[in-house]
Design a protein around this motif. Sequence first.
Motif, mmCIF file in Angstrom:
data_model
loop_
_atom_site.group_PDB
_atom_site.id
_atom_site.type_symbol
_atom_site.label_atom_id
_atom_site.label_comp_id
_atom_site.label_asym_id
_atom_site.label_seq_id
_atom_site.Cartn_x
_atom_site.Cartn_y
_atom_site.Cartn_z
ATOM 1 N N MET A 1 5.342 -6.516 -6.103
ATOM 2 C CA MET A 1 4.101 -7.266 -6.142
ATOM 3 C C MET A 1 4.369 -8.699 -5.680
ATOM 4 O O MET A 1 5.388 -9.288 -6.029
ATOM 5 C CB MET A 1 3.540 -7.272 -7.565
ATOM 6 C CG MET A 1 2.248 -8.042 -7.670
ATOM 7 S SD MET A 1 1.445 -7.949 -9.286
ATOM 8 C CE MET A 1 2.540 -8.898 -10.294
ATOM 9 N N LYS A 2 3.452 -9.227 -4.926
ATOM 10 C CA LYS A 2 3.530 -10.609 -4.438
ATOM 11 C C LYS A 2 2.515 -11.447 -5.199
ATOM 12 O O LYS A 2 1.416 -10.976 -5.521
ATOM 13 C CB LYS A 2 3.216 -10.665 -2.950
ATOM 14 C CG LYS A 2 4.164 -9.865 -2.090
ATOM 15 C CD LYS A 2 3.689 -9.855 -0.653
ATOM 16 C CE LYS A 2 4.491 -8.879 0.174
ATOM 17 N NZ LYS A 2 3.980 -8.789 1.544
ATOM 18 N N SER A 40 -7.828 -17.296 1.546
ATOM 19 C CA SER A 40 -8.261 -15.920 1.755
ATOM 20 C C SER A 40 -7.406 -15.235 2.824
ATOM 21 O O SER A 40 -7.020 -14.074 2.679
ATOM 22 C CB SER A 40 -9.737 -15.888 2.153
ATOM 23 O OG SER A 40 -10.147 -14.584 2.436
ATOM 24 N N ILE A 43 -4.014 -14.319 1.297
ATOM 25 C CA ILE A 43 -4.108 -13.154 0.418
ATOM 26 C C ILE A 43 -4.350 -11.873 1.219
ATOM 27 O O ILE A 43 -3.734 -10.844 0.967
ATOM 28 C CB ILE A 43 -5.209 -13.368 -0.647
ATOM 29 C CG1 ILE A 43 -4.901 -14.601 -1.505
ATOM 30 C CG2 ILE A 43 -5.406 -12.128 -1.495
ATOM 31 C CD1 ILE A 43 -3.553 -14.609 -2.191
ATOM 32 N N ARG A 44 -5.222 -11.950 2.204
ATOM 33 C CA ARG A 44 -5.518 -10.775 3.033
ATOM 34 C C ARG A 44 -4.267 -10.299 3.781
ATOM 35 O O ARG A 44 -3.971 -9.105 3.829
ATOM 36 C CB ARG A 44 -6.638 -11.114 4.022
ATOM 37 C CG ARG A 44 -7.072 -9.929 4.871
ATOM 38 C CD ARG A 44 -8.211 -10.288 5.828
ATOM 39 N NE ARG A 44 -7.828 -11.347 6.761
ATOM 40 C CZ ARG A 44 -8.290 -12.611 6.710
ATOM 41 N NH1 ARG A 44 -9.171 -12.985 5.806
ATOM 42 N NH2 ARG A 44 -7.881 -13.508 7.584
ATOM 43 N N GLU A 45 -3.518 -11.232 4.350
ATOM 44 C CA GLU A 45 -2.348 -10.875 5.166
ATOM 45 C C GLU A 45 -1.134 -10.451 4.336
ATOM 46 O O GLU A 45 -0.237 -9.791 4.860
ATOM 47 C CB GLU A 45 -1.957 -12.052 6.065
ATOM 48 C CG GLU A 45 -2.983 -12.389 7.117
ATOM 49 C CD GLU A 45 -3.160 -11.281 8.146
ATOM 50 O OE1 GLU A 45 -2.146 -10.644 8.521
ATOM 51 O OE2 GLU A 45 -4.297 -11.031 8.560
ATOM 52 N N THR A 46 -1.084 -10.845 3.071
ATOM 53 C CA THR A 46 0.111 -10.566 2.261
ATOM 54 C C THR A 46 -0.146 -9.597 1.113
ATOM 55 O O THR A 46 0.807 -9.122 0.505
ATOM 56 C CB THR A 46 0.660 -11.864 1.663
ATOM 57 O OG1 THR A 46 -0.288 -12.408 0.735
ATOM 58 C CG2 THR A 46 1.010 -12.876 2.747
ATOM 59 N N LYS A 47 -1.413 -9.373 0.789
ATOM 60 C CA LYS A 47 -1.784 -8.535 -0.368
ATOM 61 C C LYS A 47 -1.254 -9.132 -1.680
ATOM 62 O O LYS A 47 -1.005 -8.417 -2.642
ATOM 63 C CB LYS A 47 -1.295 -7.092 -0.214
ATOM 64 C CG LYS A 47 -1.683 -6.423 1.084
ATOM 65 C CD LYS A 47 -3.166 -6.220 1.192
ATOM 66 C CE LYS A 47 -3.521 -5.399 2.423
ATOM 67 N NZ LYS A 47 -4.221 -6.143 3.433
ATOM 68 N N ALA A 48 -1.090 -10.435 -1.715
ATOM 69 C CA ALA A 48 -0.610 -11.120 -2.925
ATOM 70 C C ALA A 48 -1.749 -11.260 -3.930
ATOM 71 O O ALA A 48 -2.931 -11.177 -3.570
ATOM 72 C CB ALA A 48 -0.058 -12.494 -2.569
ATOM 73 N N ARG A 49 -1.375 -11.470 -5.156
ATOM 74 C CA ARG A 49 -2.337 -11.730 -6.226
ATOM 75 C C ARG A 49 -2.271 -13.207 -6.585
ATOM 76 O O ARG A 49 -1.233 -13.845 -6.451
ATOM 77 C CB ARG A 49 -2.014 -10.874 -7.439
ATOM 78 C CG ARG A 49 -2.200 -9.405 -7.129
ATOM 79 C CD ARG A 49 -1.917 -8.556 -8.315
ATOM 80 N NE ARG A 49 -2.214 -7.163 -7.999
ATOM 81 C CZ ARG A 49 -2.055 -6.184 -8.846
ATOM 82 N NH1 ARG A 49 -1.627 -6.418 -10.066
ATOM 83 N NH2 ARG A 49 -2.333 -4.950 -8.489
ATOM 84 N N TRP A 86 -5.998 -13.263 -10.760
ATOM 85 C CA TRP A 86 -5.383 -12.120 -11.410
ATOM 86 C C TRP A 86 -4.852 -12.493 -12.793
ATOM 87 O O TRP A 86 -4.883 -11.704 -13.719
ATOM 88 C CB TRP A 86 -4.273 -11.567 -10.524
ATOM 89 C CG TRP A 86 -3.700 -10.288 -11.022
ATOM 90 C CD1 TRP A 86 -4.327 -9.076 -11.085
ATOM 91 C CD2 TRP A 86 -2.398 -10.086 -11.539
ATOM 92 N NE1 TRP A 86 -3.480 -8.132 -11.609
ATOM 93 C CE2 TRP A 86 -2.281 -8.739 -11.895
ATOM 94 C CE3 TRP A 86 -1.296 -10.929 -11.730
ATOM 95 C CZ2 TRP A 86 -1.120 -8.197 -12.427
ATOM 96 C CZ3 TRP A 86 -0.145 -10.387 -12.255
ATOM 97 C CH2 TRP A 86 -0.074 -9.032 -12.604
ATOM 98 N N ASN A 163 5.605 -12.475 3.294
ATOM 99 C CA ASN A 163 5.848 -11.205 3.989
ATOM 100 C C ASN A 163 7.314 -11.033 4.384
ATOM 101 O O ASN A 163 7.676 -10.001 4.951
ATOM 102 C CB ASN A 163 4.940 -11.071 5.203
ATOM 103 C CG ASN A 163 3.528 -10.682 4.805
ATOM 104 O OD1 ASN A 163 3.310 -10.167 3.710
ATOM 105 N ND2 ASN A 163 2.591 -10.920 5.691
#
Length: 164
Positions: A1-2, A40, A43-49, A86, A163
């Motif tokens: 998880m990122k 945004s 977060i979109r490019e990395t799927k981080a929380r 989160w 990433n």
Amino acid sequence: MKVVFLDVDGVLNTIPQSGINQHAMSSALRIDEDKVKLLSGIIRETKARIVLHSGWRLWLDEALRPTRPEAEALVRILRTYHLDLWDKTPDFSTADIRENKRFSQVKAREIHAWLAIHPEVTRYLLLEDRDLNDPGLAGFQIKPDSAVGLTRREAETAIRILNG
């Protein structure tokens, strides 16, 4: 998880270099939509929380529901860009730290404490405009100029860091 540890003042808005009372600073500032767009993209490019580590987290209850209008505005603009908080870091601040807005004195300890109970985190990044005086975290920090806030170049760097 990122995870992205998010500060607000100086990252998603700008802090005037003079002419504002420090005690009224957060309530006087507004969230800059362009900075939220950059977040945004990260977060979109990395799927981080997003884990809030800003003093603004004190305006959220344990379920991350806003308890002040400023926090309501933050949550609303984040949701506009499909972003959710989160979690938030624990609060190790004292009355003096809160009154004088010296959160950077304890932020590093709060982040380390949060990470200690979340071993599932594989990569993380701090978006924080202040020096946290912690060499162990310095390599994971993007430090915007508080008079400018988050920039496109910093957002691109954040994506590369998260990433790998």
